[in-house]
Design an enzyme around this catalytic site. Structure first.
Site, PDB file in Angstrom:
ATOM      1  N   ARG A   1       0.821  -1.289  -0.142  1.00  0.00           N
ATOM      2  CA  ARG A   1       0.168   0.073  -0.125  1.00  0.00           C
ATOM      3  C   ARG A   1       0.811   1.239  -0.091  1.00  0.00           C
ATOM      4  O   ARG A   1       1.973   1.048   0.615  1.00  0.00           O
ATOM      5  CB  ARG A   1      -0.963   0.045   1.059  1.00  0.00           C
ATOM      6  CG  ARG A   1      -2.114  -0.926   1.014  1.00  0.00           C
ATOM      7  CD  ARG A   1      -3.094  -0.801   2.059  1.00  0.00           C
ATOM      8  NE  ARG A   1      -2.502  -1.113   3.509  1.00  0.00           N
ATOM      9  CZ  ARG A   1      -1.943  -0.234   4.359  1.00  0.00           C
ATOM     10  NH1 ARG A   1      -1.878   0.857   4.167  1.00  0.00           N
ATOM     11  NH2 ARG A   1      -1.318  -0.853   5.467  1.00  0.00           N
TER      12      ARG A   1
ATOM     13  N   TYR B   1      -1.326  -3.433  -6.894  1.00  0.00           N
ATOM     14  CA  TYR B   1      -0.961  -4.319  -5.784  1.00  0.00           C
ATOM     15  C   TYR B   1      -2.059  -4.256  -4.628  1.00  0.00           C
ATOM     16  O   TYR B   1      -2.576  -3.280  -4.139  1.00  0.00           O
ATOM     17  CB  TYR B   1       0.116  -4.176  -4.953  1.00  0.00           C
ATOM     18  CG  TYR B   1       0.924  -5.123  -4.184  1.00  0.00           C
ATOM     19  CD1 TYR B   1       1.732  -6.226  -4.759  1.00  0.00           C
ATOM     20  CD2 TYR B   1       0.502  -5.224  -2.783  1.00  0.00           C
ATOM     21  CE1 TYR B   1       2.042  -7.069  -4.069  1.00  0.00           C
ATOM     22  CE2 TYR B   1       0.987  -6.520  -2.057  1.00  0.00           C
ATOM     23  CZ  TYR B   1       1.985  -7.473  -2.845  1.00  0.00           C
ATOM     24  OH  TYR B   1       2.429  -8.527  -2.166  1.00  0.00           O
TER      25      TYR B   1
ATOM     26  N   LYS C   1      -9.690  -2.448   1.574  1.00  0.00           N
ATOM     27  CA  LYS C   1      -9.375  -1.368   2.618  1.00  0.00           C
ATOM     28  C   LYS C   1     -10.138   0.055   1.791  1.00  0.00           C
ATOM     29  O   LYS C   1     -10.553   0.964   2.617  1.00  0.00           O
ATOM     30  CB  LYS C   1      -7.949  -0.846   2.429  1.00  0.00           C
ATOM     31  CG  LYS C   1      -7.007  -2.220   3.098  1.00  0.00           C
ATOM     32  CD  LYS C   1      -7.492  -2.387   4.494  1.00  0.00           C
ATOM     33  CE  LYS C   1      -7.160  -3.808   5.068  1.00  0.00           C
ATOM     34  NZ  LYS C   1      -5.790  -4.072   5.408  1.00  0.00           N
TER      35      LYS C   1
ATOM     36  N   HIS D   1     -10.885  -2.618  11.273  1.00  0.00           N
ATOM     37  CA  HIS D   1      -9.493  -3.186  10.689  1.00  0.00           C
ATOM     38  C   HIS D   1      -9.268  -4.408  11.733  1.00  0.00           C
ATOM     39  O   HIS D   1      -8.599  -4.439  12.545  1.00  0.00           O
ATOM     40  CB  HIS D   1      -8.267  -2.452  10.729  1.00  0.00           C
ATOM     41  CG  HIS D   1      -7.300  -3.070   9.834  1.00  0.00           C
ATOM     42  ND1 HIS D   1      -5.816  -2.379  10.027  1.00  0.00           N
ATOM     43  CD2 HIS D   1      -7.231  -4.007   9.028  1.00  0.00           C
ATOM     44  CE1 HIS D   1      -5.197  -3.580   9.322  1.00  0.00           C
ATOM     45  NE2 HIS D   1      -6.049  -4.353   8.707  1.00  0.00           N
TER      46      HIS D   1
ATOM     47  N   SER E   1      -1.557  -3.408  10.102  1.00  0.00           N
ATOM     48  CA  SER E   1      -1.299  -4.313   9.236  1.00  0.00           C
ATOM     49  C   SER E   1       0.042  -5.114   9.744  1.00  0.00           C
ATOM     50  O   SER E   1       1.242  -4.645  10.173  1.00  0.00           O
ATOM     51  CB  SER E   1      -0.933  -3.500   7.880  1.00  0.00           C
ATOM     52  OG  SER E   1      -2.217  -2.782   7.713  1.00  0.00           O
TER      53      SER E   1
ATOM     54  N   CYS F   1       0.571  -7.345  11.980  1.00  0.00           N
ATOM     55  CA  CYS F   1       0.728  -7.419  13.074  1.00  0.00           C
ATOM     56  C   CYS F   1       0.133  -8.459  14.007  1.00  0.00           C
ATOM     57  O   CYS F   1      -0.268  -8.583  15.180  1.00  0.00           O
ATOM     58  CB  CYS F   1       0.242  -6.187  14.052  1.00  0.00           C
ATOM     59  SG  CYS F   1       1.475  -4.754  13.779  1.00  0.00           S
TER      60      CYS F   1
ATOM     61  N   ASP G   1      -9.419  -9.919   8.875  1.00  0.00           N
ATOM     62  CA  ASP G   1      -8.828  -8.570   8.318  1.00  0.00           C
ATOM     63  C   ASP G   1      -9.930  -7.226   8.591  1.00  0.00           C
ATOM     64  O   ASP G   1      -9.371  -6.338   9.063  1.00  0.00           O
ATOM     65  CB  ASP G   1      -8.250  -8.385   6.930  1.00  0.00           C
ATOM     66  CG  ASP G   1      -7.609  -7.234   6.695  1.00  0.00           C
ATOM     67  OD1 ASP G   1      -6.419  -7.094   7.387  1.00  0.00           O
ATOM     68  OD2 ASP G   1      -7.644  -6.591   5.736  1.00  0.00           O
TER      69      ASP G   1
ATOM     70  N   ARG H   1       2.056 -12.212  -0.320  1.00  0.00           N
ATOM     71  CA  ARG H   1       0.884 -12.604   0.237  1.00  0.00           C
ATOM     72  C   ARG H   1       0.267 -13.823  -0.538  1.00  0.00           C
ATOM     73  O   ARG H   1       0.822 -14.194  -1.616  1.00  0.00           O
ATOM     74  CB  ARG H   1      -0.011 -11.744  -0.003  1.00  0.00           C
ATOM     75  CG  ARG H   1       0.568 -10.097   0.818  1.00  0.00           C
ATOM     76  CD  ARG H   1      -0.595  -9.499   1.682  1.00  0.00           C
ATOM     77  NE  ARG H   1      -0.021  -8.509   2.573  1.00  0.00           N
ATOM     78  CZ  ARG H   1      -0.679  -8.382   3.787  1.00  0.00           C
ATOM     79  NH1 ARG H   1      -1.811  -8.720   4.094  1.00  0.00           N
ATOM     80  NH2 ARG H   1      -0.193  -7.330   4.582  1.00  0.00           N
TER      81      ARG H   1
HETATM   82  P1  GTP Z   1      -2.586  -7.736   7.447  1.00  0.00           P
HETATM   83  O1  GTP Z   1      -3.074  -8.540   6.660  1.00  0.00           O
HETATM   84  O2  GTP Z   1      -1.391  -6.861   6.848  1.00  0.00           O
HETATM   85  O3  GTP Z   1      -3.565  -6.778   7.877  1.00  0.00           O
HETATM   86  O4  GTP Z   1      -1.717  -8.387   8.666  1.00  0.00           O
HETATM   87  P2  GTP Z   1      -2.223  -9.312   9.888  1.00  0.00           P
HETATM   88  O5  GTP Z   1      -2.427  -8.310  11.105  1.00  0.00           O
HETATM   89  O6  GTP Z   1      -3.309 -10.175   9.541  1.00  0.00           O
HETATM   90  O7  GTP Z   1      -0.874 -10.073  10.252  1.00  0.00           O
HETATM   91  P3  GTP Z   1      -0.372 -11.433  10.178  1.00  0.00           P
HETATM   92  O8  GTP Z   1      -1.443 -12.265  11.210  1.00  0.00           O
HETATM   93  O9  GTP Z   1      -0.393 -11.939   8.674  1.00  0.00           O
HETATM   94  O10 GTP Z   1       1.095 -11.363  10.840  1.00  0.00           O
HETATM   95  C1  GTP Z   1       2.160 -10.556  10.325  1.00  0.00           C
HETATM   96  C2  GTP Z   1       3.358 -11.175  10.939  1.00  0.00           C
HETATM   97  O11 GTP Z   1       3.526 -11.301  12.211  1.00  0.00           O
HETATM   98  C3  GTP Z   1       3.741 -12.672  10.235  1.00  0.00           C
HETATM   99  O12 GTP Z   1       5.009 -12.555   9.945  1.00  0.00           O
HETATM  100  C4  GTP Z   1       3.640 -13.312  11.721  1.00  0.00           C
HETATM  101  O13 GTP Z   1       4.242 -14.574  11.633  1.00  0.00           O
HETATM  102  C5  GTP Z   1       3.812 -12.296  12.759  1.00  0.00           C
HETATM  103  N1  GTP Z   1       3.132 -12.773  13.805  1.00  0.00           N
HETATM  104  C6  GTP Z   1       1.867 -13.164  14.098  1.00  0.00           C
HETATM  105  N2  GTP Z   1       1.342 -13.243  15.403  1.00  0.00           N
HETATM  106  C7  GTP Z   1       2.517 -13.351  16.090  1.00  0.00           C
HETATM  107  C8  GTP Z   1       2.937 -13.754  17.566  1.00  0.00           C
HETATM  108  O14 GTP Z   1       1.890 -13.892  18.359  1.00  0.00           O
HETATM  109  N3  GTP Z   1       3.974 -13.494  17.694  1.00  0.00           N
HETATM  110  C9  GTP Z   1       5.241 -12.855  17.019  1.00  0.00           C
HETATM  111  N4  GTP Z   1       6.404 -12.979  17.392  1.00  0.00           N
HETATM  112  N5  GTP Z   1       4.809 -12.715  15.612  1.00  0.00           N
HETATM  113  C10 GTP Z   1       3.516 -12.815  15.234  1.00  0.00           C
HETATM  114  C1  SPV Z   2      -3.079  -4.166   5.275  1.00  0.00           C
HETATM  115  O1  SPV Z   2      -1.990  -3.898   4.819  1.00  0.00           O
HETATM  116  O2  SPV Z   2      -3.546  -4.179   6.350  1.00  0.00           O
HETATM  117  C2  SPV Z   2      -3.477  -5.447   4.590  1.00  0.00           C
HETATM  118  C3  SPV Z   2      -3.033  -5.767   3.247  1.00  0.00           C
HETATM  119  O3  SPV Z   2      -4.252  -6.269   5.059  1.00  0.00           O
HETATM  120  S1  SPV Z   2      -3.664  -4.612   2.038  1.00  0.00           S
HETATM  121  O4  SPV Z   2      -4.804  -5.207   1.399  1.00  0.00           O
HETATM  122  O5  SPV Z   2      -2.775  -4.543   0.790  1.00  0.00           O
HETATM  123  O6  SPV Z   2      -4.333  -3.469   2.585  1.00  0.00           O
HETATM  124 MN    MN Z   3      -5.233  -5.549   6.844  1.00  0.00          MN
END
Ligand code: GTP
Ligand code: SPV
Ligand code: MN
Length: 611
Positions: free
Chosen positions: A83, A226, A235, A255, A277, A279, A302, A394
């Site tokens: 983004r 993307y 979003k 979110h 994002s 996290c 999400d 992704r």
């Molecule tokens: P968006 O799709 O961008 O909104 O992200 P999201 O909030 O769904 O994040 P996602 O669950 O994909 O995690 C992103 C990164 O954080 C990955 O590399 C995970 O491995 C890492 N992660 C997730 N949960 C944990 C956790 O409990 N501990 C640690 N250390 N890392 C974590």
């Molecule tokens: C984020 O960035 O919070 C995502 C990926 O979930 S995107 O769809 O690119 O915003």
């Molecule tokens: Mn997101």
């Protein structure tokens, strides 16, 4: 799929029952000048034809069907990988309605500028008409939209991420509200003088605009193919435009992930959680509990649309149909559920390609294969310098492939939310878990969230920034009005307002290692939260909120010392006094007096209590 040549479409009625859609499609075609217009029906045949032609064109690589049936790898242009927050605009008529945290442009000036950019931008390409529903088709909380795009990659992604096609189009009657979402990668194949160029694998334009018009509820996106820049249901619609709808209509567009938790006693609770994002939303949404007897099922990973129901309780739906999940860090030990989900029918973007025609990324397996092609198609070995997969690579896959998907995940009325969580990447200060004293304090927790930046957006990674409600890049109006809206929702819900918690999986020790093991072990925190919802455990009252008594935390079988646990479950007063200064400065930046008085009062009492 129904196909119309551009020259004929001008005097042909489109297939929509809503004349405004037909007219808009025609007007956009006259502006952007595509060779053809395709009305997408969302069928398997359409998917097959589009993926096949993208493979022929070089946009997609078909993965080895033996390992990954009906799945593809896309490699984006290195200048189009995430983004673009500095190119994202809220074009409200009044600048103050966009607020201090959004880039603003006058809608009139922006339309003019975009009209110039879109003129002829689809020359030589096909314009796809992509009708879609956010939320189950015809559901009372669902919303409809139509995306026009010249990217077939976007079309197939929208097929996975939304309820896309004829069924959605059929729901849009003359009086049905729908959101127009115009998208072009901004890379015409034919110049104004008629010169034709060869296509590239990932067309895009160095000039990017992700523009939202909240009053007229329109989206215009130019230059990027993307993720959140281009899959406009996500979003752009489900958060930025929907947050404005939600403000006007008394609901919340957030979110947030949604999960269903079943305790060993068989009691069911639903939890919604906002993390910025990359996290941890997808990971928590697919959590595989390490503690016996507990079950976590997935509803969304999400976005959550939540509104007070007829029974007065807060109900939530996941408006999406699929997951656009971060690949790196998603592995057999961290998130086996996600690994199982992407067994096939998946589009991978910017991951590495194995020699056997399957995919790989950092963290999928403990050991990297001896040889790969990296996300840019270059030879890669474990001694190569950069990562094999892009940090924001992704997977795109439908939710129904997730083995832990809840049976009520697509319930049109949604599920009752029993607790709300806010979290972020905080190497220090914020404890593993705490509970807000009441709704207003919970709103304060959401409003004062901060987190380290990640690869999900262009820019520096690892910089701590305020990200209220994990909505900083996604709130379609003034963030202080958004805080006030959250406070008002609390008034509406009254005693039915769910309890609010703050969580932080990302505390680091002096050596920079994560103290808390995270992932499946986060079930221990969920257990405590459920016990709080059920009212069966007491808390320790502190200036920042209610913390667990250490004896109530289930740490059986966990290799975490008592002192480490105590360290992440206590209040560091000096650090919190610095935090108070940070929050004070942040409130000043976003408008001082415009910050609801209730939140300023919360800050004052936090400060007083810490001293
Ligand atoms: P968006 O799709 O961008 O909104 O992200 P999201 O909030 O769904 O994040 P996602 O669950 O994909 O995690 C992103 C990164 O954080 C990955 O590399 C995970 O491995 C890492 N992660 C997730 N949960 C944990 C956790 O409990 N501990 C640690 N250390 N890392 C974590
Ligand atoms: C984020 O960035 O919070 C995502 C990926 O979930 S995107 O769809 O690119 O915003
Ligand atoms: Mn997101």
């Amino acid at each position: 799929m129904s196909i119309l040549e551009t020259t004929s479409v001008v005097d042909t009625d489109g297939p929509s029952k809503n004349p405004a859609i037909n007219e808009w499609v025609r007007d956009v075609a006259l502006l952007t000048k595509p060779d053809r217009i395709v009305w997408c029906d969302g069928s398997t045949r359409e998917w097959d034809e589009l993926t096949k032609s993208m493979v022929a064109q070089g946009t997609l690589i078909r993965l080895n069907p033996e390992w990954r049936p009906n799945s593809f790898l896309a490699r984006s242009d290195p200048a189009d990988v995430a983004r673009v927050e500095d190119r994202t605009f809220i074009c409200s008529e009044r600048r103050e309605d966009a607020g201090p945290t959004n880039n603003w442009r006058s809608p009139f000036a922006m339309r003019e500028e975009l009209t110039t950019l879109f003129a002829g931008s689809m020359r030589g390409r096909t314009m796809y008409v992509v009708p879609f529903s956010m939320g189950p088709l015809g559901g009372p909380i669902s919303q409809l939209g139509v995306q026009l795009t010249d990217s077939p990659y976007v079309v197939v992604s929208m097929q996975l991420m939304t309820r896309m096609g004829s069924a959605a189009l059929d729901l849009i009657e003359t009086d049905t509200p729908w959101v127009p979402a115009l998208h072009s990668v901004g890379a015409p194949l034919v110049d104004a003088d008629g010169t034709r160029h060869d296509d590239v694998a990932w067309p895009h334009n160095p000039t990017k605009y992700i523009s939202h018009f909240p009053e007229t509820r329109e989206i215009w996106s130019f230059g990027s193919g993307y993720g959140g820049n281009a899959l406009l249901g996500k979003k752009c619609f489900a958060l930025r435009i929907a947050s404005v709808m939600a403000r006007d209509e008394g609901w919340l567009a957030e979110h947030m992930l949604i999960i269903k938790i079943t305790s060993p006693e068989g009691r069911v609770h639903h939890v919604a959680a906002a993390f910025p994002s990359a996290c941890g939303k997808t990971n928590l949404a697919m959590l595989n509990p390490s503690i016996p007897g507990w079950k976590v099922e997935t509803i969304g990973d999400d976005i959550a649309w939540m509104r007070p129901g007829a029974d007065g309780k807060l109900r939530a739906i996941n408006p999406e149909r699929g997951f656009f999940g971060v690949a790196p860090g998603t592995g057999i030990t961290t998130n086996p559920t996600a690994v199982d989900t992407v067994w096939g029918n998946t589009i991978f973007t910017n991951v590495a390609l194995r020699d056997d025609g399957d995919v790989w990324w950092e963290g999928l397996t403990p050991k990297a294969p001896a040889h790969l092609l990296d996300w840019q198609g270059e030879h890669w070995t474990p001694s190569s310098e950069g990562p094999a997969a892009h940090p924001n690579s992704r997977f795109t896959v439908t939710a129904d492939q997730c083995p832990t998907i809840a049976d009520d995940w697509d319930s049109p009325e949604g599920v009752v939310i029993d607790a709300i969580l806010f979290g972020g990447r905080r190497p220090s200060t914020v404890p593993l878990v705490s509970q807000a004293r009441d709704w207003a304090h919970g709103v304060f927790m959401g409003a004062t969230m901060a987190s380290e930046t990640t690869a999900a957006a262009e820019g520096a990674v690892g910089r701590l920034r305020h990200d209220p409600f994990a909505m900083l890049p996604f709130c379609g109006y003034d963030v202080t009005d958004y805080f006030a809206h959250w406070l008002e929702i609390g008034e509406t819900l009254g005693a039915d307002a769910p309890p609010v918690f703050s969580v932080n999986w990302f505390r680091k020790d002096a050596d920079g290692r994560f103290v808390w093991p995270g992932f499946s072990e986060n079930s221990r925190v969920l257990e405590w939260i459920v016990r709080r919802v059920e009212g069966s455990v007491e808390t320790v009252d502190t200036p920042i909120g209610q913390l667990p008594r250490l004896r109530d935390m289930n740490v059986e079988g966990l290799s975490l010392g008592y002192e480490e646990l105590q360290g992440i479950l206590s209040v560091d007063r000096a650090a919190w006094l610095r935090e108070v200064d940070e929050i004070d400065a942040f409130f000043g930046e976003i408008g001082g007096e415009r910050v609801p008085v209730e939140l300023r009062r919360q800050l004052a009492s936090l400060k007083a209590n810490l001293r």
